[in-house]
Design an enzyme around this catalytic site. Structure first.
Site, PDB file in Angstrom:
ATOM      1  N   GLU A  47       0.820  -1.209   0.000  1.00 57.31           N
ATOM      2  CA  GLU A  47       0.000   0.000   0.000  1.00 57.31           C
ATOM      3  C   GLU A  47       0.858   1.266   0.000  1.00 57.31           C
ATOM      4  OE1 GLU A  47      -4.118  -1.408   2.008  1.00 57.31           O
ATOM      5  OE2 GLU A  47      -2.555  -0.967   3.457  1.00 57.31           O
TER       6      GLU A  47
ATOM      7  N   CYS B 161       3.247   8.594   1.280  1.00 61.48           N
ATOM      8  CA  CYS B 161       3.847   7.668   2.223  1.00 61.48           C
ATOM      9  C   CYS B 161       4.142   6.373   1.463  1.00 61.48           C
ATOM     10  CB  CYS B 161       2.853   7.453   3.369  1.00 61.48           C
ATOM     11  SG  CYS B 161       3.451   6.349   4.618  1.00 61.48           S
TER      12      CYS B 161
ATOM     13  N   CYS C 132       6.843  -6.444   7.206  1.00 67.14           N
ATOM     14  CA  CYS C 132       7.958  -5.902   7.984  1.00 67.14           C
ATOM     15  C   CYS C 132       8.451  -6.977   8.939  1.00 67.14           C
ATOM     16  CB  CYS C 132       7.510  -4.670   8.776  1.00 67.14           C
ATOM     17  SG  CYS C 132       8.880  -3.822   9.589  1.00 67.14           S
TER      18      CYS C 132
ATOM     19  N   CYS D  74       7.301  -4.483  15.792  1.00 68.49           N
ATOM     20  CA  CYS D  74       6.925  -3.495  16.809  1.00 68.49           C
ATOM     21  C   CYS D  74       5.503  -3.854  17.241  1.00 68.49           C
ATOM     22  CB  CYS D  74       6.972  -2.080  16.254  1.00 68.49           C
ATOM     23  SG  CYS D  74       8.631  -1.637  15.680  1.00 68.49           S
TER      24      CYS D  74
ATOM     25  N   CYS E 171       2.161  -2.072  15.868  1.00 67.60           N
ATOM     26  CA  CYS E 171       2.068  -1.770  14.436  1.00 67.60           C
ATOM     27  C   CYS E 171       1.400  -2.917  13.686  1.00 67.60           C
ATOM     28  CB  CYS E 171       3.468  -1.524  13.871  1.00 67.60           C
ATOM     29  SG  CYS E 171       3.483  -1.250  12.092  1.00 67.60           S
TER      30      CYS E 171
ATOM     31  N   CYS F 164      -1.058   6.008  10.061  1.00 69.55           N
ATOM     32  CA  CYS F 164       0.233   5.411  10.457  1.00 69.55           C
ATOM     33  C   CYS F 164       0.013   4.063  11.110  1.00 69.55           C
ATOM     34  CB  CYS F 164       0.933   6.259  11.510  1.00 69.55           C
ATOM     35  SG  CYS F 164       1.310   7.886  11.010  1.00 69.55           S
TER      36      CYS F 164
HETATM   37  N1  SAH Z   1       9.868   1.006   9.988  1.00 71.68           N
HETATM   38  C1  SAH Z   1       9.888   2.434   9.971  1.00 71.68           C
HETATM   39  C2  SAH Z   1       8.742   3.048   9.160  1.00 71.68           C
HETATM   40  C3  SAH Z   1       7.418   2.544   9.567  1.00 71.68           C
HETATM   41  S1  SAH Z   1       6.004   3.335  10.016  1.00 71.68           S
HETATM   42  C4  SAH Z   1       9.852   2.960  11.394  1.00 71.68           C
HETATM   43  O1  SAH Z   1       9.713   2.178  12.307  1.00 71.68           O
HETATM   44  O2  SAH Z   1      10.039   4.159  11.577  1.00 71.68           O
HETATM   45  C5  SAH Z   1       6.025   4.976  10.320  1.00 71.68           C
HETATM   46  C6  SAH Z   1       5.615   5.366  11.751  1.00 71.68           C
HETATM   47  O3  SAH Z   1       4.306   4.916  12.162  1.00 71.68           O
HETATM   48  C7  SAH Z   1       6.600   4.802  12.766  1.00 71.68           C
HETATM   49  O4  SAH Z   1       6.964   5.802  13.665  1.00 71.68           O
HETATM   50  C8  SAH Z   1       5.745   3.768  13.444  1.00 71.68           C
HETATM   51  O5  SAH Z   1       6.264   3.437  14.694  1.00 71.68           O
HETATM   52  C9  SAH Z   1       4.390   4.429  13.472  1.00 71.68           C
HETATM   53  N2  SAH Z   1       3.305   3.500  13.779  1.00 71.68           N
HETATM   54  C10 SAH Z   1       3.291   2.171  13.595  1.00 71.68           C
HETATM   55  N3  SAH Z   1       2.110   1.643  14.007  1.00 71.68           N
HETATM   56  C11 SAH Z   1       1.363   2.668  14.454  1.00 71.68           C
HETATM   57  C12 SAH Z   1       0.043   2.764  14.969  1.00 71.68           C
HETATM   58  N4  SAH Z   1      -0.736   1.698  15.084  1.00 71.68           N
HETATM   59  N5  SAH Z   1      -0.412   3.987  15.307  1.00 71.68           N
HETATM   60  C13 SAH Z   1       0.363   5.075  15.154  1.00 71.68           C
HETATM   61  N6  SAH Z   1       1.615   5.048  14.648  1.00 71.68           N
HETATM   62  C14 SAH Z   1       2.131   3.863  14.305  1.00 71.68           C
END
Ligand code: SAH
Length: 378
Positions: free
Chosen positions: A94, A107, A114, A118, A121, A353
Site C-alpha cells: 500500500e 507515504c 515488515c 513493533c 504496528c 500510520c
Molecule cells: N519502519 C519504519 C517506518 C514505519 S512506520 C519505522 O519504524 O520508523 C512509520 C511510523 O508509524 C513509525 O513511527 C511507526 O512506529 C508508526 N506507527 C506504527 N504503528 C502505528 C500505529 N498503530 N499507530 C500510530 N503510529 C504507528
C-alpha cells in the site's frame, strides 16, 4: 538461455548511464530516458522520439518499464488516498497520499510486510515477505503523480497552485509505509536518489524523509551516502519500555541510538531529526514519561512528533486521550522541545500510520504466532 528483460525503473541515473554505455550508447541517453519516464510520463519506447528508432527497438526487446497494477484506490473523507498495488509476484503493498494546504505527501512502502515486529504496528503483525525492488519503490511515486494529475485534469481534485507553479502533486515523500527502509538499504537509497534527481522528480532532500526504528549502522551509512531528512521511531524514553515496544531496541539501545542521531545531525548538515512517539494509553503517556523523554532528547537538535495510536483488529493497545496528549506535548514544549501532534489522516480507510496491511504471504508465520501474543506492561 535468453536473459530476463531489465526493468529500467529499477535504475537510478548512475546505473542507467552504465547500462547505456554497456549498450555502446552515449551516457546522456540516461537523462533523456529519465525525462521521458518521470517528467513526461511516457512508458512506451515507441513514443520516445528523440531516441533513434534502432535504440527504441533494442530497448523494446531487452528492457521494460512495467509498473505495479492498481488493485484498488480508496479516498478518505479528508482527501487522503490509499492505493493497493499488486507486484509482479502477486504480493500487494500500500501507498498513501496525504494532501495538505501547502504540500502533498506520499507515504511510500519499502518492504512487503515488515520483519521488526513493533508490538503496536499492524504491518509488523502481518509478518514479512521480502524487500521491494527499486522499480517497486519508485513506481509508487510515479503512479501517485500520474493518478493525481489525471484527477486534477478531470477537475475531481483541485490543487492550491500559484501562477507558474509547475509542481507535481507529490511534493514530499516519506518512507513511512510498510517495512523498515534501512533493512532494504541499497534499493531504498537508489529509489530516493531517483526521487531527488533533477531529470526525474527533482525533490529536494529536505522533502524526502526516511523513518527508521533505529538501525544504527545503516543510519550512519545513510548519513554518508544519502543524507535525507531523518525520522526515528522512539516511542519510549528508556530501554525497559522500548525493548517491549520496539524489539529492535534490544540490539540497538536508546543511548546509542541518540548518539547516532547526534552524529547524523552534526555531519549531514541537517538541522534536526524528528522523533516519532506513538501515544499509547497507560503505556508510555504519563507525565513521568514526558519528563524522561525531554531529558533524553535535550541535547539532540530535534523535533518530536506525537502520533495518536491508530487501532487495528486484535490490538491490545488503546489511543491516549486528547487531554493526555496535550499535557504530554505541553511538558515537552515547556522544556523548549519543539513538539507537534500528528493529525490522524485517512483512518476511515485504514490509511493512518501503522495501519497499512497490504495483502501478501507471510513467510515468517509471525502473523499466526502473534495473534495470541500479548505484551505485559507493569
Ligand atoms: N519502519 C519504519 C517506518 C514505519 S512506520 C519505522 O519504524 O520508523 C512509520 C511510523 O508509524 C513509525 O513511527 C511507526 O512506529 C508508526 N506507527 C506504527 N504503528 C502505528 C500505529 N498503530 N499507530 C500510530 N503510529 C504507528
Amino acid at each position: 538461455m535468453t536473459e530476463q528483460p531489465i526493468n529500467l525503473l529499477s535504475l537510478d541515473r548512475m546505473s542507467m548511464e552504465r547500462f547505456f554505455q554497456g549498450m555502446g550508447e552515449k551516457s546522456f541517453r540516461a537523462k533523456q530516458l529519465l525525462q521521458w519516464v518521470y517528467q513526461r510520463k511516457v512508458t512506451r519506447f515507441a513514443d520516445m522520439t528523440d531516441l533513434s528508432k534502432e535504440l527504441r527497438q533494442k530497448l523494446d526487446i531487452s528492457t521494460n518499464l512495467d509498473l505495479p497494477e492498481i488493485v484498488s484506490q480508496q479516498r478518505s473523507r479528508d482527501g487522503t488516498i490509499k492505493w493497493l498495488l499488486r507486484l509482479k509476484d502477486g504480493n500487494c503493498i500500500e501507498s498513501v497520499y496525504i494532501p495538505e494546504q501547502d504540500r502533498g505527501t506520499l507515504c511510500v512502502s519499502s518492504q512487503v510486510g515488515c520483519g521488526l515486529n513493533c508490538t503496536f504496528c499492524s504491518t509488523g503483525r502481518q509478518g514479512f515477505n521480502r524487500n521491494l525492488d527499486v522499480d517497486e519503490i519508485i513506481s509508487q511515486v510515479w503512479i501517485a503523480n500520474n493518478v493525481l494529475e489525471t484527477l486534477e485534469q478531470s477537475e475531481e481534485i483541485v490543487f492550491d497552485r500559484h501562477d507558474n507553479d509547475q509542481r507535481r502533486p507529490v511534493t514530499n515523500v516519506v518512507m513511512m509505509g510498510m517495512g523498515e527502509p534501512l533493512l532494504n538499504f541499497d534499493n531504498v537509497v537508489s529509489a530516493m536518489r531517483l526521487m531527488m534527481d533533477d531529470f526525474s522528480f527533482g525533490l529536494s532532500r529536505r522533502r524526502v524523509t526516511l523513518s527508521t526504528a533505529g538501525m544504527i549502522p545503516a543510519m550512519d551509512k545513510l548519513k554518508d551516502q544519502c543524507p535525507v531528512s531523518l525520522a526515528v521511531s522512539l516511542h519510549a524514553p528508556d530501554n525497559a519500555l522500548r525493548d517491549k515496544l520496539v524489539p529492535l531496541n534490544r540490539k540497538y539501545p536508546v543511548e546509542e541510538l541518540l548518539e547516532c542521531c547526534r552524529r547524523y545531525v552534526d555531519s549531514s548538515n541537517r538541522q534536526r531529526v524528528t522523533f516519532e512517539y506513538v501515544m499509547l494509553k497507560d503505556v508510555n503517556d504519563s507525565i513521568q514519561h514526558a519528563r524522561a523523554l525531554a531529558r533524553l532528547v535535550s541535547d539532540v537538535p530535534c523535533k518530536v512528533n506525537l502520533i495518536p495510536f491508530n487501532p487495528f483488529p486484535d490490538t491490545q493497545f488503546e489511543r491516549s486521550g486528547e487531554s493526555v496528549i496535550a499535557k504530554f506535548r505541553d511538558i515537552l514544549l515547556h522544556r523548549n522541545i519543539f513538539t507537534i501532534t500528528r493529525k490522524t489522516r485517512g483512518d476511515d480507510i485504514d490509511a493512518a500510520c501503522g495501519q497499512l496491511a497490504g495483502d501478501f504471504k507471510d513467510r515468517t508465520s509471525r502473523s499466526t504466532r502473534m495473534s495470541q501474543h500479548k505484551v505485559v506492561f507493569s
